[in-house]
Design an enzyme around this catalytic site. Structure first.
Site, mmCIF file in Angstrom:
data_model
loop_
_atom_site.group_PDB
_atom_site.id
_atom_site.type_symbol
_atom_site.label_atom_id
_atom_site.label_comp_id
_atom_site.label_asym_id
_atom_site.label_seq_id
_atom_site.Cartn_x
_atom_site.Cartn_y
_atom_site.Cartn_z
ATOM 1 N N CYS A 91 2.528 4.529 11.337
ATOM 2 C CA CYS A 91 3.087 5.683 11.675
ATOM 3 C C CYS A 91 2.141 6.206 12.811
ATOM 4 C CB CYS A 91 2.954 6.898 10.667
ATOM 5 S SG CYS A 91 3.760 8.339 11.254
ATOM 6 N N ASP A 127 2.671 -0.829 4.801
ATOM 7 C CA ASP A 127 2.803 0.521 5.512
ATOM 8 C C ASP A 127 1.457 1.005 5.601
ATOM 9 O OD1 ASP A 127 3.483 3.110 6.541
ATOM 10 O OD2 ASP A 127 4.122 3.962 4.475
ATOM 11 N N CYS A 153 0.836 -1.310 0.148
ATOM 12 C CA CYS A 153 0.100 0.177 -0.105
ATOM 13 C C CYS A 153 0.931 1.291 -0.103
ATOM 14 C CB CYS A 153 -0.891 -0.053 1.159
ATOM 15 S SG CYS A 153 -0.636 -0.976 2.736
ATOM 16 N N ALA A 154 1.512 1.648 -1.213
ATOM 17 C CA ALA A 154 2.566 2.609 -1.181
ATOM 18 C C ALA A 154 2.280 3.891 -1.371
ATOM 19 C CB ALA A 154 3.336 1.954 -2.747
ATOM 20 N N GLU A 212 -0.951 0.328 -4.944
ATOM 21 C CA GLU A 212 -1.647 1.456 -4.218
ATOM 22 C C GLU A 212 -3.180 1.175 -4.836
ATOM 23 O OE1 GLU A 212 -3.634 4.319 -2.435
ATOM 24 O OE2 GLU A 212 -1.457 3.766 -1.908
ATOM 25 N N PRO A 238 2.044 7.791 -0.955
ATOM 26 C CA PRO A 238 2.322 8.374 -2.004
ATOM 27 C C PRO A 238 3.627 8.181 -2.764
ATOM 28 C CG PRO A 238 2.898 10.053 -0.292
ATOM 29 C CD PRO A 238 2.292 8.891 0.405
#
Length: 505
Positions: free
Chosen positions: A435, A382, A309-310, A335, A312
């Site tokens: 994050c 990610d 799930c790249a 994505e 941006p």
């Protein structure tokens, strides 16, 4: 007539009702002092107000501010002032709203949102910047006259004059008195109370502090969230060097082997950044990509790497650059959103031009494991998350997330991680990254997925995190997972778990 006027006008510093204007000599005269009667606000404050209004409408400050600065022709010190004012007022609105309520004698929900944004900007100048209080108040009143109207400017004047009567510390004592500890911390440090509680739980389980020092660690983390972060750059290996960034005015990172810190100026002025050979990227994001690339691999031969799930595309671009130093590596980039897929393509341009073998596609990462089982050697997940680890860089994020978001996101995170494990080759590795330090989004997701299957083990990842000197980074937690912290490492609060798919007989 605006909503504020419909409620019966404004009140002065003592709470007395005041008419919108007085007729004298055939002219309307406002309640603002004559010295404060300027026709409009200065461009820096107006730019900050425009961004604040856009953010209230759903925009992101980091994307909106550059556009507004360019349109206003603001550069250098003016742009820096507008940036500090914008970010500070949005970031600290929890504290400022409590003070504005006290100073105005009314809930902020009863103040017109455009006027409230003006008041927040004034409060930040008075309480959070090195602007003389009288100048902060008078300049903000001038801004209010231009963007909110003459009547509103009198209200703004009254509230800001009241705010100037006390210091920041005195106001904090006033608006936190009698509140439970976490609620008091939430007001003082301008975080939603649920976020304060979540961060307390994350620190307690993170292994970097004991119970005796938990309170100090929590305060340090909240303070770090409110500090303007440095601009971190990544020199994508094989495309740019740290030395090149240093020559352009940056300083070499002590934490990331491929990182640099820009003390001032516009990153876009650096040729390597404009050419996507380098980029703005938090050092924590750099470290997690480096760790995945450095993880031991079972077997030889060609490799296929996947960023599930790249968008941006920052971490994918770093992985692609790292792949150019190895033979027979193809990087697959997925994505779910077509628009973000286009962003990924632009981000990857320099790596592709340099010879990286990259395949970019659009699809739901939760389905890829079933579509391509046992395929990839290294996979980065990610995962979409609350972003509680990046509150320094995304000032509006803390006000947009709710506890309900956590449950929705953890379900997606678990599905993505399970799909990645299905897509990994036996012996391959999966890096699960968020994050966010929220326990529900980190170790709880990893545990829930691994407990439900017998083909994955969690390996100790701490040894993969090396600083610019090659030494292992300290204070990463008890393992086997890694948690970075703003107040400890100066990075976003990145979480990293390394899972290896078991080779079954």
């Amino acid at each position: 007539m605006n909503d504020e006027q419909q409620r019966g006008g404004y009140r002065d510093e003592r709470g007395r009702q005041r008419p919108e204007s007085r007729r004298a000599g055939g002219k309307n005269r406002t309640a603002v002092r004559p010295a404060d009667r300027r026709r409009g606000g200065d461009p820096t404050r107006k730019a900050a107000w425009q961004v604040s209004r856009a953010v209230a409408g759903g925009a992101y400050a980091n994307l909106e501010l550059p556009k507004v600065l360019r349109a206003a022709g603001l550069h250098g010190r003016d742009a820096a002032f507008a940036t500090e004012l914008t970010y500070g007022a949005i970031r600290m609105r929890g504290l400022y709203d409590a003070i504005i309520e006290f100073a105005s004698g009314r809930p902020v929900s009863q103040i017109d949102p455009p006027v409230l944004d003006t008041l927040r900007l004034g409060a930040h100048q008075i309480l959070g910047m090195r602007v003389p209080p009288h100048a902060a108040a008078s300049e903000t009143v001038a801004l209010a006259r231009e963007v909110n109207g003459t009547g509103a400017s009198g209200f703004v004047n009254a509230v800001l004059r009241r705010i100037t009567e006390r210091t920041r510390e005195e106001w904090i004592r006033e608006v936190t008195a009698g509140r439970p500890r976490d609620e008091a911390l939430a007001v003082e440090h301008s975080h939603p109370a649920w976020v304060v509680r979540a961060l307390r739980g994350s620190l307690r389980s993170g292994g970097v502090t004991d119970e005796a020092h938990l309170e100090d660690a929590l305060v340090a983390l909240l303070e770090a969230d409110n500090a303007a972060p440095a601009v971190s750059l990544v020199a994508r290996p094989g495309l740019a060097t740290v030395a090149e960034l240093v020559e352009a005015g940056a300083e070499a990172s002590q934490l990331s082997p491929v990182g640099a810190v820009l003390p001032g100026g516009d990153p876009a002025d650096i040729p390597a950044v404009r050419q996507t050979r380098a980029a703005v990227q938090d050092e924590g994001s750099q470290l997690v990509a480096l760790a995945l690339a450095a993880a031991p691999r079972d077997g030889d031969g060609p490799q296929e790497w996947l960023d599930l799930c790249a968008g941006p595309g920052g971490k994918a671009a770093l992985l692609a650059a790292l792949s150019t130093s190895q033979q027979n590596v193809t990087v697959f980039v997925n994505e779910v959103n077509e628009h973000r897929t286009e962003l990924v393509r632009r981000t990857m341009r320099a790596a592709i031009d340099a010879g990286a073998e990259v395949m970019i596609g659009t699809g739901d990462g939760r389905e890829l494991g079933a579509e391509e089982p046992d395929t990839y050697d290294r996979i980065l997940v990610d995962a979409p998350c609350t972003g509680l680890g990046a509150l320094r860089r995304r000032p509006e994020a803390r006000w947009r997330r709710t506890p309900a978001d956590v449950g929705e996101l953890t379900a997606i995170q678990a599905e993505l991680l399970a799909s990645a494990l299905d897509a990994a080759k036996p012996g391959g590795v999966v890096a699960y990254v968020t994050c966010s330090p929220h326990v529900a989004e980190t170790t709880a997701v990893v545990d829930s997925v691994t407990e439900g299957r017998g083909d994955a083990t969690v390996e100790d990842a701490r040894g993969l995190f090396r600083d610019a000197s090659g030494s292992q980074i300290s204070d990463l937690g008890d393992g086997p997972t890694v948690q970075l912290w703003p107040h400890v490492h100066g990075t976003d609060a990145m979480f990293f778990a390394l899972l290896r798919k078991t080779v079954t007989s």
